[in-house]
Design an enzyme around this catalytic site. Structure first.
Site, mmCIF file in Angstrom:
data_model
loop_
_atom_site.group_PDB
_atom_site.id
_atom_site.type_symbol
_atom_site.label_atom_id
_atom_site.label_comp_id
_atom_site.label_asym_id
_atom_site.label_seq_id
_atom_site.Cartn_x
_atom_site.Cartn_y
_atom_site.Cartn_z
ATOM 1 N N TYR A 120 2.015 -35.733 36.533
ATOM 2 C CA TYR A 120 3.015 -34.841 37.145
ATOM 3 C C TYR A 120 3.527 -35.425 38.458
ATOM 4 O O TYR A 120 4.737 -35.423 38.723
ATOM 5 C CB TYR A 120 2.423 -33.450 37.403
ATOM 6 C CG TYR A 120 2.153 -32.656 36.151
ATOM 7 C CD1 TYR A 120 3.178 -31.950 35.513
ATOM 8 C CD2 TYR A 120 0.875 -32.583 35.607
ATOM 9 C CE1 TYR A 120 2.929 -31.209 34.365
ATOM 10 C CE2 TYR A 120 0.618 -31.843 34.459
ATOM 11 C CZ TYR A 120 1.649 -31.156 33.839
ATOM 12 O OH TYR A 120 1.406 -30.426 32.709
ATOM 13 N N CYS A 151 7.042 -33.081 26.646
ATOM 14 C CA CYS A 151 6.270 -32.669 27.824
ATOM 15 C C CYS A 151 4.767 -32.761 27.563
ATOM 16 O O CYS A 151 3.987 -32.718 28.514
ATOM 17 C CB CYS A 151 6.681 -31.274 28.286
ATOM 18 S SG CYS A 151 6.548 -30.007 27.046
#
Length: 181
Positions: A120, A151
């Site tokens: 992230y 994702c």
């Protein structure tokens, strides 16, 4: 005295309609939805009714029409990708249903190769927002196009798996499958 007439009721057009269908895959039920532009949702779950409700929440102002014939090829492509991620997922996508920042995150995610992951924090830095890991996670959670916008390839700073809209076990299964190519 002049009277004004009410404007005519708006007539739905093709851009107001989203077609969808539900199929099965190795990781559960899959709902594929398509606008006039391309695939606008790939939702994964264990309950067809819940998937339909999720689609309605994603597109509250659209007319949703179940159309198995129109989505048959898309569902087959998605199921094949889940089984053999090395073949790629070549579907036209409609990613207009996100904020500009979400769309930036999703564009970067689409550049992450199959079998690779990104943290992230690294993704946030790549977008020029070194403190934006939480915003990146929020953009991932808003993604309605599972697999098309991968994702599942985003992991925590320590490399461990974090939340995934469709369940961490599905995320693990997808990454394990991709690691074998």
């Amino acid at each position: 005295m002049q009277t004004q007439m009410a404007p005519p009721a708006s007539v739905p057009n093709a851009f107001d309609t989203i077609s969808y269908a539900i199929g099965e895959s190795a990781i559960g039920d899959v709902l594929a939805a398509r606008s006039q532009i391309g695939v606008c949702a790939i939702l994964i779950g264990s309950d067809a009714d819940a998937l339909e409700r999720d689609l309605g929440h994603c597109f509250p102002d659209k007319i949703l029409v179940e159309d198995e014939a129109a989505l048959r090829d898309d569902l087959a492509t998605i199921a094949r990708f889940i089984q053999m991620p090395g073949v790629g997922l070549d579907l036209p996508l409609d990613m207009r249903h996100g904020t500009p920042f979400q769309q930036q995150v999703w564009d970067v995610l689409r550049s992450i190769p199959c079998g690779a992951t990104i943290r992230y924090t690294a993704l946030a830095r790549r977008l020029g927002q070194p403190n934006g890991a939480r915003a990146v996670a929020t953009a991932c959670a808003a993604n309605a196009i599972a697999l098309g916008i991968p994702c599942h390839r985003v992991v925590r700073a320590d490399g461990s798996l974090a939340g995934y809209r469709w369940g961490v076990e599905r995320k693990r299964a997808l990454l394990d499958k991709e690691a074998t190519i």
